[in-house]
Design a protein around this motif. Structure first.
Motif, PDB file in Angstrom:
ATOM      1  N   ASN A  63      -4.614  34.409  26.818  1.00  0.00           N
ATOM      2  CA  ASN A  63      -4.699  33.067  27.401  1.00  0.00           C
ATOM      3  C   ASN A  63      -3.402  32.705  28.127  1.00  0.00           C
ATOM      4  OD1 ASN A  63      -5.786  33.137  24.388  1.00  0.00           O
ATOM      5  ND2 ASN A  63      -7.259  31.977  25.587  1.00  0.00           N
ATOM      6  N   GLY A  64      -3.490  31.725  29.006  1.00  0.00           N
ATOM      7  CA  GLY A  64      -2.294  31.168  29.617  1.00  0.00           C
ATOM      8  C   GLY A  64      -1.732  32.019  30.734  1.00  0.00           C
ATOM      9  N   GLU A  65      -0.388  32.110  30.751  1.00  0.00           N
ATOM     10  CA  GLU A  65       0.289  32.804  31.843  1.00  0.00           C
ATOM     11  C   GLU A  65       0.916  34.098  31.349  1.00  0.00           C
ATOM     12  OE1 GLU A  65       1.236  29.093  31.560  1.00  0.00           O
ATOM     13  OE2 GLU A  65      -0.782  29.259  32.401  1.00  0.00           O
ATOM     14  N   LEU A  66       0.849  35.125  32.193  1.00  0.00           N
ATOM     15  CA  LEU A  66       1.516  36.392  31.899  1.00  0.00           C
ATOM     16  C   LEU A  66       3.002  36.218  32.187  1.00  0.00           C
ATOM     17  CD1 LEU A  66       1.323  39.409  31.153  1.00  0.00           C
ATOM     18  CD2 LEU A  66       0.961  39.877  33.595  1.00  0.00           C
ATOM     19  N   ARG A  67       3.805  36.258  31.132  1.00  0.00           N
ATOM     20  CA  ARG A  67       5.248  36.044  31.276  1.00  0.00           C
ATOM     21  C   ARG A  67       5.977  37.326  31.634  1.00  0.00           C
ATOM     22  NH1 ARG A  67       5.901  30.742  31.679  1.00  0.00           N
ATOM     23  NH2 ARG A  67       8.065  30.947  30.992  1.00  0.00           N
ATOM     24  N   ALA A  84     -22.200  39.830  22.928  1.00  0.00           N
ATOM     25  CA  ALA A  84     -23.561  39.352  23.212  1.00  0.00           C
ATOM     26  C   ALA A  84     -23.575  37.982  23.865  1.00  0.00           C
ATOM     27  CB  ALA A  84     -24.376  39.323  21.913  1.00  0.00           C
ATOM     28  N   TYR A  85     -22.417  37.433  24.175  1.00  0.00           N
ATOM     29  CA  TYR A  85     -22.365  36.072  24.694  1.00  0.00           C
ATOM     30  C   TYR A  85     -21.066  35.866  25.457  1.00  0.00           C
ATOM     31  CZ  TYR A  85     -19.594  35.722  20.411  1.00  0.00           C
ATOM     32  OH  TYR A  85     -18.682  35.956  19.411  1.00  0.00           O
ATOM     33  N   ALA A  86     -21.080  34.899  26.379  1.00  0.00           N
ATOM     34  CA  ALA A  86     -19.864  34.454  27.043  1.00  0.00           C
ATOM     35  C   ALA A  86     -19.171  33.433  26.147  1.00  0.00           C
ATOM     36  CB  ALA A  86     -20.198  33.836  28.398  1.00  0.00           C
ATOM     37  N   LEU A  87     -17.861  33.322  26.271  1.00  0.00           N
ATOM     38  CA  LEU A  87     -17.102  32.367  25.463  1.00  0.00           C
ATOM     39  C   LEU A  87     -15.993  31.750  26.303  1.00  0.00           C
ATOM     40  CD1 LEU A  87     -16.806  31.117  22.634  1.00  0.00           C
ATOM     41  CD2 LEU A  87     -15.149  32.921  22.119  1.00  0.00           C
ATOM     42  N   GLU A  88     -15.807  30.435  26.104  1.00  0.00           N
ATOM     43  CA  GLU A  88     -14.886  29.649  26.908  1.00  0.00           C
ATOM     44  C   GLU A  88     -13.428  29.773  26.471  1.00  0.00           C
ATOM     45  OE1 GLU A  88     -16.787  26.829  23.797  1.00  0.00           O
ATOM     46  OE2 GLU A  88     -17.411  28.503  25.056  1.00  0.00           O
ATOM     47  N   THR A  89     -12.971  30.975  26.151  1.00  0.00           N
ATOM     48  CA  THR A  89     -11.592  31.166  25.742  1.00  0.00           C
ATOM     49  C   THR A  89     -10.661  30.470  26.736  1.00  0.00           C
ATOM     50  OG1 THR A  89     -11.844  33.352  26.742  1.00  0.00           O
ATOM     51  CG2 THR A  89     -11.899  33.224  24.358  1.00  0.00           C
ATOM     52  N   GLN A  90      -9.679  29.737  26.206  1.00  0.00           N
ATOM     53  CA  GLN A  90      -8.957  28.733  26.987  1.00  0.00           C
ATOM     54  C   GLN A  90      -8.250  29.325  28.201  1.00  0.00           C
ATOM     55  OE1 GLN A  90      -7.324  25.430  24.791  1.00  0.00           O
ATOM     56  NE2 GLN A  90      -5.380  25.614  25.849  1.00  0.00           N
ATOM     57  N   SER A  91      -8.529  28.746  29.345  1.00  0.00           N
ATOM     58  CA  SER A  91      -7.978  29.098  30.649  1.00  0.00           C
ATOM     59  C   SER A  91      -8.511  30.417  31.194  1.00  0.00           C
ATOM     60  CB  SER A  91      -6.432  29.126  30.639  1.00  0.00           C
ATOM     61  OG  SER A  91      -5.919  30.249  29.955  1.00  0.00           O
ATOM     62  N   ARG A  92      -9.183  31.220  30.362  1.00  0.00           N
ATOM     63  CA  ARG A  92      -9.633  32.536  30.795  1.00  0.00           C
ATOM     64  C   ARG A  92     -10.903  32.931  30.047  1.00  0.00           C
ATOM     65  NH1 ARG A  92      -5.003  33.961  31.246  1.00  0.00           N
ATOM     66  NH2 ARG A  92      -5.066  33.188  33.372  1.00  0.00           N
ATOM     67  N   THR A 108       3.046  49.947  26.811  1.00  0.00           N
ATOM     68  CA  THR A 108       3.419  48.792  27.626  1.00  0.00           C
ATOM     69  C   THR A 108       3.163  47.523  26.830  1.00  0.00           C
ATOM     70  OG1 THR A 108       2.728  49.992  29.617  1.00  0.00           O
ATOM     71  CG2 THR A 108       3.069  47.618  29.833  1.00  0.00           C
ATOM     72  N   THR A 109       4.073  46.544  26.965  1.00  0.00           N
ATOM     73  CA  THR A 109       3.916  45.254  26.287  1.00  0.00           C
ATOM     74  C   THR A 109       3.611  44.169  27.307  1.00  0.00           C
ATOM     75  OG1 THR A 109       5.435  45.867  24.499  1.00  0.00           O
ATOM     76  CG2 THR A 109       5.018  43.515  24.826  1.00  0.00           C
ATOM     77  N   PHE A 110       2.530  43.460  27.064  1.00  0.00           N
ATOM     78  CA  PHE A 110       2.129  42.315  27.884  1.00  0.00           C
ATOM     79  C   PHE A 110       2.393  41.041  27.076  1.00  0.00           C
ATOM     80  CE2 PHE A 110      -0.219  45.928  29.340  1.00  0.00           C
ATOM     81  CZ  PHE A 110      -0.374  45.767  30.713  1.00  0.00           C
ATOM     82  N   SER A 111       3.162  40.117  27.651  1.00  0.00           N
ATOM     83  CA  SER A 111       3.518  38.881  26.938  1.00  0.00           C
ATOM     84  C   SER A 111       2.887  37.684  27.638  1.00  0.00           C
ATOM     85  CB  SER A 111       5.039  38.717  26.890  1.00  0.00           C
ATOM     86  OG  SER A 111       5.634  39.784  26.175  1.00  0.00           O
ATOM     87  N   TRP A 112       2.109  36.922  26.882  1.00  0.00           N
ATOM     88  CA  TRP A 112       1.359  35.773  27.400  1.00  0.00           C
ATOM     89  C   TRP A 112       1.798  34.497  26.712  1.00  0.00           C
ATOM     90  CZ3 TRP A 112      -2.263  36.284  31.308  1.00  0.00           C
ATOM     91  CH2 TRP A 112      -2.629  37.593  31.630  1.00  0.00           C
ATOM     92  N   SER A 171      -2.606  25.055  32.969  1.00  0.00           N
ATOM     93  CA  SER A 171      -1.664  25.500  34.004  1.00  0.00           C
ATOM     94  C   SER A 171      -2.033  26.849  34.599  1.00  0.00           C
ATOM     95  CB  SER A 171      -0.241  25.543  33.435  1.00  0.00           C
ATOM     96  OG  SER A 171      -0.201  26.295  32.235  1.00  0.00           O
ATOM     97  N   SER A 172      -3.171  27.412  34.236  1.00  0.00           N
ATOM     98  CA  SER A 172      -3.681  28.625  34.861  1.00  0.00           C
ATOM     99  C   SER A 172      -5.179  28.700  34.619  1.00  0.00           C
ATOM    100  CB  SER A 172      -2.983  29.878  34.312  1.00  0.00           C
ATOM    101  OG  SER A 172      -3.349  30.109  32.969  1.00  0.00           O
ATOM    102  N   ALA A 173      -5.812  29.612  35.331  1.00  0.00           N
ATOM    103  CA  ALA A 173      -7.265  29.792  35.192  1.00  0.00           C
ATOM    104  C   ALA A 173      -7.574  31.274  35.367  1.00  0.00           C
ATOM    105  CB  ALA A 173      -8.005  28.949  36.224  1.00  0.00           C
TER     106      ALA A 173
END
Length: 468
Positions: free
Chosen positions: A198-202, A296-304, A212-216, A283-285
């Motif tokens: 969620n949010g922004e990739l920092r 089996a379903y879509a989910l409204e995980t925040q911002s993404r 590799t490390t991805f920080s959000w 602040s992001s989408a």
């Protein structure tokens, strides 16, 4: 959420009492043990009493080959009463160590409860930090309605989905929608894979050893069921809307061609939603599109939001609307689920109306007259009073919830209705609200209108209501 078809005032009052009493177990003196559960009408063990979380710092490493997750959760919270011990919701995996304010703390496991007893009691109002180190193979949890959530292994990685209680499968916390917090989530994965959250990739940095490390970061408050991690091979598109909002879309390559046209309309859908519901609350989408067999379903995980396969346009509209209704304005309890799904379903009706399709009035009338031909259980229970935990994501919550909103619109007219919708989203932005608060808001916004029959017959009433 968009699944495959798959309080009453007295109960709401009971929940309010439960939330107060949840922090009051035990005696005085050196504090008491916060309650294991908030007494939610449908998921009574979810959440915990005695504290309020403000931030989660999650540091994760995942091995898709072995399915092993190594994690560290640093939770910042404030004690809402004197505490000698407190609970965290955490199902599965092994806990290696727990500290509170840097000092080793005693802990024990009992089902989904991780009970922590700090070396020194916590005083009411004190801000404290609890750190939990853990590892193992995260669970996939089966909901009462039979759907799967928690940590879902995929062909090339994993997908974490949390509604209603699945997030406790991959990190410890206060897993009830009434306790929202900010998040920092860092995920280390084998090189060649991407970790999306969620949010922004920092940052995206080499971690050594071919990893590799991805920080959000998510700075706006988020309920834990809306947190996600998606690990796999993705085609990533990073862009901005015309007003500068970052948009991050990650698509499984097998879904790229099928999803291209619909996902290209996301900025258009967001602009439409802002016109109808007010300023975008985050602040992001973006979007995460995995394979259809991954969930089996879509989910409204925040911002993404997460989509199982390339979404169709109504589903894109539905999950986008949830960013206002469900994500920003989050229910106080799972009994208030219709405030999420009724609004998101009605957004589909409004989009069709604005795009030259069926009007919302035509959709309402068709559903009222012939709805049982498509939804056999349409009139089985009222939207604000599902019959059990297995029914909080059933058709009446979605379709009858939307019908309640349309009855309000019929009563007050378009101008007043859109004022209500936008005002409701603004009044509870980044907060929690329940059905009682909603009905009170509507009545205050339109004091000359009579909503008694709508509440009694459409919101809480059994069976198919009579139309005036």
């Amino acid at each position: 959420m968009s699944r495959s078809v798959k309080c009453a005032p007295g109960v709401a009052g009971l929940l309010a009492c439960s939330l107060v009493l949840a922090g009051c177990v035990g005696g005085a003196g050196g504090g008491s043990e916060g309650a294991a559960g908030l007494g939610d009408p449908y998921f009574p063990k979810a959440g915990n009493g005695g504290y309020d979380v403000s931030h989660y710092g999650l540091t994760l490493a995942y091995d898709p080959g072995g399915g092993r997750l190594t994690g560290s959760a640093v939770i910042t919270a404030r004690a809402t009463r004197d505490l000698s011990a407190f609970h965290l919701d955490f199902a599965g995996m092994e806990v290696a160590a727990v500290t509170v304010e840097g000092a080793a703390a005693d802990f024990r496991r009992d089902g989904q409860e991780l009970t922590v007893r700090p070396s020194d009691s916590l005083a009411e109002g004190e801000t404290f930090e609890v750190a939990v180190r853990y590892s193992g193979s995260p669970r996939t949890i089966t909901d009462p309605d039979g759907s799967k959530e928690g940590w879902l292994r995929t062909a090339d990685g994993a997908l974490a989905l949390g509604e209603p209680v699945g997030s406790m499968a991959w990190f410890p916390g206060d897993h009830h929608p009434s306790d929202k917090a900010a998040y920092d989530i860092a995920v280390t994965v084998p090189e060649g894979l991407t970790a999306v959250s969620n949010g922004e990739l920092r940052s995206r940095k080499p971690a050594g050893g071919g990893r590799t490390t991805f920080s959000w970061r998510t700075e706006e408050p988020m309920a834990s069921y809306l947190a996600t991690v998606a690990i796999g091979v993705y085609t990533v598109t990073a862009s901005t809307t015309e007003d500068g909002l970052p948009v991050y879309v990650a698509v499984d390559p097998t879904q790229a061609a099928a999803g291209r046209a619909v996902l290209a309309r996301l900025p258009e859908v967001m602009e439409w939603a802002q016109d109808n519901f007010g300023p975008y609350p985050f602040s992001s989408a973006g979007a995460i599109v995995d394979r259809s067999e991954d969930a089996a379903y879509a989910l409204e995980t925040q911002s993404r939001p997460v989509y199982p396969g390339a979404p169709d346009l109504p589903t894109l509209v539905h999950e986008t609307a949830h960013q206002w209704f469900g994500d920003s304005v989050t229910p106080k309890s799972w009994q208030d689920m219709w405030l999420n799904e009724g609004f998101a379903t009605y957004a589909e009706w409004l989009w069709a109306e604005d795009e030259g399709g069926a009007t919302a009035e035509e959709t309402f009338t068709g559903l009222y007259d012939h709805g049982v031909e498509r939804y056999a259980n349409l009139w089985d229970f009222p939207p604000a009073k599902p019959t059990s935990a297995a029914h909080v994501s059933e058709v009446p919550v979605y379709q009858r919830g939307a019908m309640v909103l349309h009855r309000i619109r019929q009563t007050v007219g378009d101008d007043a209705f859109y004022d209500i919708v936008q005002g409701w989203a603004a009044a509870h932005r980044h907060g929690n609200a329940d059905t009682r608060a909603f009905t009170a808001y509507v009545e205050k916004a339109a004091p000359d209108a009579d909503f008694d029959d709508i509440w009694a017959d459409w919101l809480y009433g059994e069976g198919r209501p009579e139309l005036p």
